[in-house]
Write an enzyme that holds these catalytic residues in place. Structure first.
Site, short mmCIF file in Angstrom:
data_model
loop_
_atom_site.label_atom_id
_atom_site.label_comp_id
_atom_site.label_asym_id
_atom_site.label_seq_id
_atom_site.Cartn_x
_atom_site.Cartn_y
_atom_site.Cartn_z
N LYS A 1 0.84 -1.20 0.00
CA LYS A 1 0.00 0.00 0.00
C LYS A 1 0.88 1.26 0.00
CE LYS A 1 -0.33 -0.40 5.05
NZ LYS A 1 -1.14 -0.99 6.13
N TYR B 1 12.82 31.78 5.62
CA TYR B 1 11.55 32.47 5.90
C TYR B 1 11.38 32.74 7.39
CZ TYR B 1 9.88 31.43 1.17
OH TYR B 1 9.72 31.38 -0.18
C1 LIG Z 1 -0.30 -1.97 6.83
C2 LIG Z 1 -0.81 -3.27 7.29
C3 LIG Z 1 0.04 -4.38 7.45
C4 LIG Z 1 1.54 -4.28 7.34
O1 LIG Z 1 2.13 -3.99 8.58
P1 LIG Z 1 3.72 -3.87 8.76
O2 LIG Z 1 3.89 -3.49 10.18
O3 LIG Z 1 4.17 -2.81 7.83
O4 LIG Z 1 4.29 -5.19 8.41
C5 LIG Z 1 -0.51 -5.61 7.75
N1 LIG Z 1 -1.85 -5.75 7.89
C6 LIG Z 1 -2.70 -4.70 7.79
C7 LIG Z 1 -4.16 -4.93 8.00
C8 LIG Z 1 -2.22 -3.44 7.49
O5 LIG Z 1 -3.06 -2.40 7.41
#
Ligand SMILES: *Cc1c(COP(=O)(O)O)cnc(C)c1O
Length: 369
Positions: free
Chosen positions: A38, A264
């Protein structure tokens, strides 16, 4: 690796292979691996990373949203893709692109059955998510009978997996809570399997769940941050290799005198004769303003140069007094040293946030040899 001539995020596929193999070494040979890609594969490069993992025979992919799944299909990903947080408005497209929804409420279950029936689907794969303590998304344990009853009434869908998510698997001080989540999931999955009459894939562990709780591996594990080279502890970070290195260059060097200000709001005021370097990376690239004013730093020729004044949209200024460097020299923001976790700590945040924050404006460079 060649020296940067502009701001780039290098993605090292050899490091990715190392991390994948390290995670595999923790699993039984019959445990499946789902790669969580993702948010552009945690800010790296989702298509390249997913294609590489597909060649390494990863079993499953997951993304958060449907458009991320479509991008993977367009890139040539043929393995199953779980969409963790789909919305009903996109169900038709989800089905057309063979993406598999996480179903987390009765409302979304009924909406998906309606869409699958409308699209004349048979046994369309769905994944039922249960809440075991994170209190984010998922059915309650008391919903098992209801979910089984609803899914048994239709032939449009089939429950491919049931899963849950751990709240703090990285924190060994909270072992009792994680064990409670594992136990709750076991009760739910036993009951579910018994009443539906077949055994869906069971999965619960994220990266820290894999590393810290072998008993939670079940049929499949889900790993995201681990593939990116972070294990949520200094110990585990040593076993993994960051896949992303954020680099830039020195655009210009300034000599300033006592009382002169930088940037800035004139937020930095010099207390002596100083040298500053201007670097072409700013908050629009993902380096938030919280890194400014001597919180965050970059590394130039092996030395720490603190960010002075406010982070601008497209630039930062750093203090290079006493550092031997020239215009055009390479600047490391994070990679191996410091890694993204250490860099993030300077602004009180975590690896997950800084790596996913690197905006799409920053060129991605895939390193494969
Ligand atoms: C993002 C996510 C993961 C991955 O977790 P990591 O700590 O990056 O391995 C696994 N399961 C779900 C449901 C997630 O949202």
């Amino acid at each position: 690796m060649s020296k940067a001539r502009e701001t780039v995020l290098e993605i090292d596929l050899k490091a990715l292979k190392h991390n994948y193999e390290y995670i595999q070494s923790k699993l039984n040979s019959n445990t499946k691996t789902l790669a969580v890609v993702k948010a552009f594969a945690y800010g790296s490069e989702a298509s390249e990373v997913a294609l590489f993992l597909q060649n390494l025979h990863v079993d499953y992919f997951a993304v958060a949203y449907i458009n991320e799944g479509i991008a993977l299909r367009d890139a040539g990903i043929t393995k199953p893709i779980l969409v963790l947080h789909p919305q009903a408005i996109n169900f038709k497209t989800l089905i057309e692109r063979c993406l598999e929804p996480s179903i987390y409420s009765t409302k979304i279950l009924k909406e998906f059955i309606a869409a699958a029936t409308q699209e004349k689907q048979n046994n369309y794969p769905v994944h039922i998510k249960f809440n075991t303590g994170l209190n984010r998304l998922g059915f309650d344990k008391n919903d098992v009978d209801n979910v089984v009853a609803i899914t048994s009434e239709t032939s449009s869908i089939k429950v491919t997996s049931i899963f849950s998510h751990l709240a703090e698997s990285e924190n060994l001080k909270e072992r009792d809570f994680t064990r409670l989540q594992i136990e709750r999931f076991k009760q739910i999955s036993d009951k579910f399997t018994e009443s539906i009459g077949y055994k869906p894939i069971l999965h619960l562990a994220n990266t820290s769940g894999i590393l810290n709780y072998p008993e939670a591996h079940l049929d499949m594990v889900r790993t995201g941050i681990g593939l990116n080279g972070y294990g949520n502890s200094e110990e585990e970070n040593k076993n993994l290799k960051p896949i992303a290195t954020l680099k830039s260059v020195i655009s210009q060097i300034h000599n300033i005198e006592t009382g002169e200000t930088v940037g800035y709001n004139r937020a930095y005021k010099s207390e002596g004769s100083q040298k500053t370097a201007t670097i072409p990376i700013g908050h629009a690239d993902g380096i938030g303003r919280q890194y400014g004013n001597k919180k965050g730093f970059v590394t130039i020729n092996g030395e720490k140069a603190y960010i002075i004044g406010n982070v601008c949209m497209d630039m930062i200024m750093v203090d290079i007094t006493g550092i031997n460097c020239n215009e055009g020299d390479e600047v490391i923001i994070f990679g191996n040293t410091p890694n993204a976790s250490q860099f993030a700590q300077s602004a009180n945040t975590i690896s997950y946030e800084i790596i996913t924050a690197i905006s799409q404006r920053v060129k991605r460079l895939i390193i494969s040899d």
